[in-house]
Design an enzyme around this catalytic site. Sequence first.
Site, PDB file in Angstrom:
ATOM      1  N   SER A  32      60.023  37.885  50.424  1.00 29.31           N
ATOM      2  CA  SER A  32      60.928  36.940  51.086  1.00 29.31           C
ATOM      3  C   SER A  32      61.272  37.416  52.487  1.00 29.31           C
ATOM      4  O   SER A  32      61.426  36.612  53.402  1.00 29.31           O
ATOM      5  CB  SER A  32      62.187  36.705  50.260  1.00 29.31           C
ATOM      6  N   GLU A  33      61.408  38.755  52.689  1.00 27.84           N
ATOM      7  CA  GLU A  33      61.609  39.292  54.028  1.00 27.84           C
ATOM      8  C   GLU A  33      60.928  40.645  54.194  1.00 27.84           C
ATOM      9  O   GLU A  33      60.860  41.441  53.253  1.00 27.84           O
ATOM     10  CB  GLU A  33      63.099  39.453  54.371  1.00 27.84           C
ATOM     11  N   THR A  34      60.436  40.868  55.398  1.00 25.25           N
ATOM     12  CA  THR A  34      59.909  42.150  55.861  1.00 25.25           C
ATOM     13  C   THR A  34      60.651  42.489  57.143  1.00 25.25           C
ATOM     14  O   THR A  34      60.845  41.624  57.996  1.00 25.25           O
ATOM     15  CB  THR A  34      58.400  42.051  56.127  1.00 25.25           C
TER      16      THR A  34
END
Length: 278
Positions: free
Chosen positions: A46-48
């Site tokens: 979902s996020e990096t």
Amino acid sequence: MTRHAFKQVDVFTTEVLKGNPVAVVFGADDLSDAQMQAFARWTNLSETTFLLRPTQPGADYRLRIFTPGSELPFAGHPTLGSCHAWLEAGGRPQTPGQVVQECGVGRVTIRQDGARLAFAAPPMAAREVEPALLRQVLAALGLDAAQVLAARWLDNGPKWLALHLASAREVLAIEPDFSALAKLAFVGAIGAYPPGSEAQYEVRAFVPGDGIPEDPVTGSLNASLAQWLIGAGVAPRRYVAAQGTRLQRAGRVHIEADGDTVWVGGACRTCIDGSLSL
């Protein structure tokens, strides 16, 4: 080809593999926007996030946050997970016990709250939801208007169309039409558990338009929901929200209002520690 230190951190859980993972890349000042976006698309989380040298006075580091499809000015679980990774790697804040993160919304304060980290929720703007859009979103979620106690647009960087439902059971029963929802909005839902339950609320977050059908545990959404519902006198000033239940996760978000500040906290566990080549 360049090498960077890398960690993958599970956020908002004390049980490994039961929270929301974030990929954290260290020393990313040499990476281009295109490289960051390509790596975020490749991790498919979902996020990096990417840790860089700060540019604002008082900040301990700068953070850029990418979903598989775009860059975000702020997000909650990447904030806590990246701070955990930075501290674990030997980062020393200018003020003991308090880390200041620079990101797209400005500076965000993170405090060490016992075994947990907690961020100060950034300013949030709320407004009414357009009736026609609300009808479309409810249809995409399979909800009736009578199930919704209140609806608001909540904006603290990410813009959430937030729904307050009557119960956690109704939140857990949502069966979204992701293809329809992807064309409409980022959507969050919250509903209360019966008194005496281990968590006071269940939360779900749907972001199919950005490549994330359902986010396991969402700090920015929980921050906005807390500011909205505590400010309205609906939620207590301290509570625990569960998230990720339908995804076989055990996310726990700890909310505490201290004066005008809402703190959003949770436990973090590093699951992967190594390096990457780009």
